[in-house]
Design a protein around this motif. Structure first.
Motif, PDB file in Angstrom:
ATOM      1  N   HIS A  39      -7.893   3.227  -2.146  1.00  0.00           N
ATOM      2  CA  HIS A  39      -8.546   2.768  -1.037  1.00  0.00           C
ATOM      3  C   HIS A  39      -9.596   3.693  -0.490  1.00  0.00           C
ATOM      4  O   HIS A  39     -10.523   3.230   0.384  1.00  0.00           O
ATOM      5  CB  HIS A  39      -7.584   2.286   0.067  1.00  0.00           C
ATOM      6  CG  HIS A  39      -6.762   1.176  -0.406  1.00  0.00           C
ATOM      7  ND1 HIS A  39      -6.382   0.105   0.576  1.00  0.00           N
ATOM      8  CD2 HIS A  39      -6.039   0.932  -1.606  1.00  0.00           C
ATOM      9  CE1 HIS A  39      -5.498  -0.664  -0.128  1.00  0.00           C
ATOM     10  NE2 HIS A  39      -5.490  -0.272  -1.369  1.00  0.00           N
ATOM     11  N   GLU A  40      -9.315   5.075  -0.895  1.00  0.00           N
ATOM     12  CA  GLU A  40     -10.374   5.992  -0.123  1.00  0.00           C
ATOM     13  C   GLU A  40     -10.418   7.142  -1.249  1.00  0.00           C
ATOM     14  O   GLU A  40     -10.119   6.939  -2.441  1.00  0.00           O
ATOM     15  CB  GLU A  40      -9.746   6.775   0.776  1.00  0.00           C
ATOM     16  CG  GLU A  40      -9.423   6.003   2.215  1.00  0.00           C
ATOM     17  CD  GLU A  40      -8.625   6.557   3.315  1.00  0.00           C
ATOM     18  OE1 GLU A  40      -8.468   7.984   2.900  1.00  0.00           O
ATOM     19  OE2 GLU A  40      -8.154   5.940   4.205  1.00  0.00           O
TER      20      GLU A  40
ATOM     21  N   LEU B  57     -10.776  -6.546  -0.674  1.00  0.00           N
ATOM     22  CA  LEU B  57     -10.275  -5.512   0.346  1.00  0.00           C
ATOM     23  C   LEU B  57     -11.430  -4.924   0.854  1.00  0.00           C
ATOM     24  O   LEU B  57     -11.126  -4.160   1.970  1.00  0.00           O
ATOM     25  CB  LEU B  57      -9.570  -4.251  -0.611  1.00  0.00           C
ATOM     26  CG  LEU B  57      -8.344  -4.844  -1.094  1.00  0.00           C
ATOM     27  CD1 LEU B  57      -7.818  -3.718  -2.115  1.00  0.00           C
ATOM     28  CD2 LEU B  57      -7.211  -4.997  -0.195  1.00  0.00           C
TER      29      LEU B  57
ATOM     30  N   VAL C  47       0.929  -1.088  -0.108  1.00  0.00           N
ATOM     31  CA  VAL C  47      -0.074   0.129  -0.290  1.00  0.00           C
ATOM     32  C   VAL C  47       1.002   1.205   0.007  1.00  0.00           C
ATOM     33  O   VAL C  47       1.672   1.448   0.720  1.00  0.00           O
ATOM     34  CB  VAL C  47      -1.027  -0.095   1.119  1.00  0.00           C
ATOM     35  CG1 VAL C  47      -1.832   1.458   1.295  1.00  0.00           C
ATOM     36  CG2 VAL C  47      -1.775  -1.098   1.026  1.00  0.00           C
TER      37      VAL C  47
ATOM     38  N   HIS D  10     -12.311   5.003  -7.749  1.00  0.00           N
ATOM     39  CA  HIS D  10     -11.410   4.008  -6.894  1.00  0.00           C
ATOM     40  C   HIS D  10     -10.499   3.305  -7.736  1.00  0.00           C
ATOM     41  O   HIS D  10      -9.563   3.077  -7.210  1.00  0.00           O
ATOM     42  CB  HIS D  10     -12.301   3.114  -6.262  1.00  0.00           C
ATOM     43  CG  HIS D  10     -13.248   3.424  -5.171  1.00  0.00           C
ATOM     44  ND1 HIS D  10     -14.516   3.943  -5.402  1.00  0.00           N
ATOM     45  CD2 HIS D  10     -12.879   3.636  -3.683  1.00  0.00           C
ATOM     46  CE1 HIS D  10     -14.955   4.185  -4.294  1.00  0.00           C
ATOM     47  NE2 HIS D  10     -13.777   4.130  -3.446  1.00  0.00           N
TER      48      HIS D  10
ATOM     49  N   ALA E  10     -10.929  -5.784  -5.330  1.00  0.00           N
ATOM     50  CA  ALA E  10     -11.572  -4.611  -4.361  1.00  0.00           C
ATOM     51  C   ALA E  10     -12.585  -5.259  -3.440  1.00  0.00           C
ATOM     52  O   ALA E  10     -12.605  -4.832  -2.444  1.00  0.00           O
ATOM     53  CB  ALA E  10     -12.218  -3.615  -5.272  1.00  0.00           C
TER      54      ALA E  10
ATOM     55  N   SER F 203      -3.098   0.672  -3.888  1.00  0.00           N
ATOM     56  CA  SER F 203      -2.582  -0.694  -4.185  1.00  0.00           C
ATOM     57  C   SER F 203      -2.220  -0.552  -5.864  1.00  0.00           C
ATOM     58  O   SER F 203      -3.110  -0.270  -6.502  1.00  0.00           O
ATOM     59  CB  SER F 203      -3.152  -1.737  -3.807  1.00  0.00           C
ATOM     60  OG  SER F 203      -3.221  -1.824  -2.013  1.00  0.00           O
TER      61      SER F 203
END
Length: 170
Positions: free
Chosen positions: A83-84, A124, A56, A95, A121, A65
């Motif tokens: 991730h955000e 995750l 990350v 994303h 995703a 990632s």
């Protein structure tokens, strides 16, 4: 055209695809009009470059990632999962971002690469993801729609597509 002898898959960046990665990224930069200056340092210490791409990382003010889509010694493209989302990424970026090297385009790789990225995703913990694309990029629109993208709106110069990853809602 090169015939692949192994099934392409998403993997963490790896030094095993050095030659095809550098060739593919140079072709992509030239085709897209991007600067190729970063390729010299990357090629001089490719192991170090690969290490800097693994795990990350942080860019765009968010953790992300990086995955490479590879088949044996062939690098086909890159997929990034952010991730955000920041307000800026809500409008442009989303994303997930991806690209396929020019030599591998128009062979279905982007559609399969995004499908693999959506599975990652989901792993995750994402329940849904946002992808954006330029309205003129018909190929990207088709890839997103083929993977379940639902057009939400046009914001600024970008189309915004959401993809539901929650199997309980299907």
């Amino acid at each position: 055209m090169i015939t692949l002898t192994t099934q392409p898959r998403l993997e963490a960046p790896t030094a095993t695809v050095r030659a095809s990665y550098l060739t593919g990224e140079q072709a992509d930069c030239l085709a897209s009009g991007f600067d190729t200056g970063w390729l010299g340092p990357a090629s001089e210490d490719f192991d170090g470059y690969v290490a800097s791409c693994q795990g990350v990382q942080r860019r765009w003010d968010v953790p992300f990632s990086t995955y490479w889509y590879i088949a044996g010694e062939h690098y086909l493209g890159t997929l990034v999962i952010r991730h955000e989302l920041t307000p800026a990424l809500l409008g442009d970026g989303g994303h997930i971002g991806y690209h396929v090297s020019p030599a591998w385009r128009r062979q279905g790789h982007a559609t399969r690469m995004l499908a693999a990225g959506l599975a990652e995703a989901r792993r995750l913990g994402f329940a849904e993801v946002l992808l954006t694309c330029d309205p003129a990029n018909e190929a990207s629109r088709k890839v997103i729609v083929a993977n379940g993208g639902q057009l939400n709106e046009t914001l600024g110069a970008e189309l915004r597509y959401w993809i539901d990853l929650d199997p309980a809602r299907h």
